[in-house]
Design a protein around this motif. Structure first.
Motif, PDB file in Angstrom:
ATOM      1  N   GLU A  26       0.805  -1.218   0.000  1.00  0.00           N
ATOM      2  CA  GLU A  26       0.000   0.000   0.000  1.00  0.00           C
ATOM      3  C   GLU A  26       0.840   1.272   0.000  1.00  0.00           C
ATOM      4  OE1 GLU A  26      -2.447   0.380   3.525  1.00  0.00           O
ATOM      5  OE2 GLU A  26      -0.863  -0.426   4.798  1.00  0.00           O
ATOM      6  N   GLN A  29       2.009   2.000  -3.845  1.00  0.00           N
ATOM      7  CA  GLN A  29       1.068   2.005  -4.967  1.00  0.00           C
ATOM      8  C   GLN A  29       0.994   3.406  -5.587  1.00  0.00           C
ATOM      9  OE1 GLN A  29      -2.700   0.271  -3.806  1.00  0.00           O
ATOM     10  NE2 GLN A  29      -1.717  -1.582  -3.061  1.00  0.00           N
ATOM     11  N   ARG A  30       0.590   3.438  -6.857  1.00  0.00           N
ATOM     12  CA  ARG A  30       0.400   4.672  -7.616  1.00  0.00           C
ATOM     13  C   ARG A  30       1.723   5.408  -7.859  1.00  0.00           C
ATOM     14  NH1 ARG A  30      -4.743   5.243  -8.530  1.00  0.00           N
ATOM     15  NH2 ARG A  30      -4.672   7.416  -9.104  1.00  0.00           N
ATOM     16  N   GLY A  70       3.957  -1.145  -9.974  1.00  0.00           N
ATOM     17  CA  GLY A  70       3.187  -2.294 -10.450  1.00  0.00           C
ATOM     18  C   GLY A  70       3.385  -2.519 -11.936  1.00  0.00           C
TER      19      GLY A  70
END
Length: 146
Positions: free
Chosen positions: A81, A84-85, A89
């Motif tokens: 978490e 992310q962004r 990924g």
């Protein structure tokens, strides 16, 4: 820059500390569960996803043909978490696919996800995965021809 490093005794605890966002917990198995699965799957290997020597995610994928269907599978894929962004990924999936495609026997790569996980569905399709219409254990299956 993303590096994939095998999960060993030295980095296992770091892997177990990785978590998806709370609302994503129903989309992905825990890393503890995934490491147990890795012990039972002779074709799969567990990898930490590293960015600048920091483990940002986890993946479990085949490094040889899965005996039940003769294809390569990405069994687990998650980014913590906190990371992310940030593009990790996408970069990690690209590196996983590059590694899998380097095997001469790899002609198809399969992956699945919980049906309402539209974010990961979109990511997979950007890499050329196509929904098969098949469901396995309630998950949507996608294929990438190599």
């Amino acid at each position: 820059m993303i590096d994939l490093k095998l999960i060993t005794d030295e980095n296992k605890e770091e892997c177990l500390l990785l978590r998806p966002q709370k609302f994503q917990e129903r989309f992905v198995a825990s890393n503890a569960n995934s490491l147990k699965k890795a012990e039972q799957e002779p074709t799969s290997r567990p990898y930490g996803i590293y960015a600048e020597n920091v483990m940002v995610g986890f993946a479990l994928f085949d490094e040889e043909l899965y005996p039940d269907d003769g294809y390569f599978w990405i069994c687990r894929f998650m980014i913590d978490e906190r990371y992310q962004r940030k593009g990790y990924g996408r970069a990690a999936l690209g590196e996983i696919l590059r590694k899998m495609k380097s095997h001469p026997t790899c002609t198809k790569i399969r992956i699945s996800h919980v049906p309402d996980n539209s974010v990961v569905n979109h990511l997979y399709k950007q890499f050329g995965f196509v929904e098969t219409g098949e469901e396995i254990d309630g998950e949507t299956v996608l294929d990438l021809m190599v």
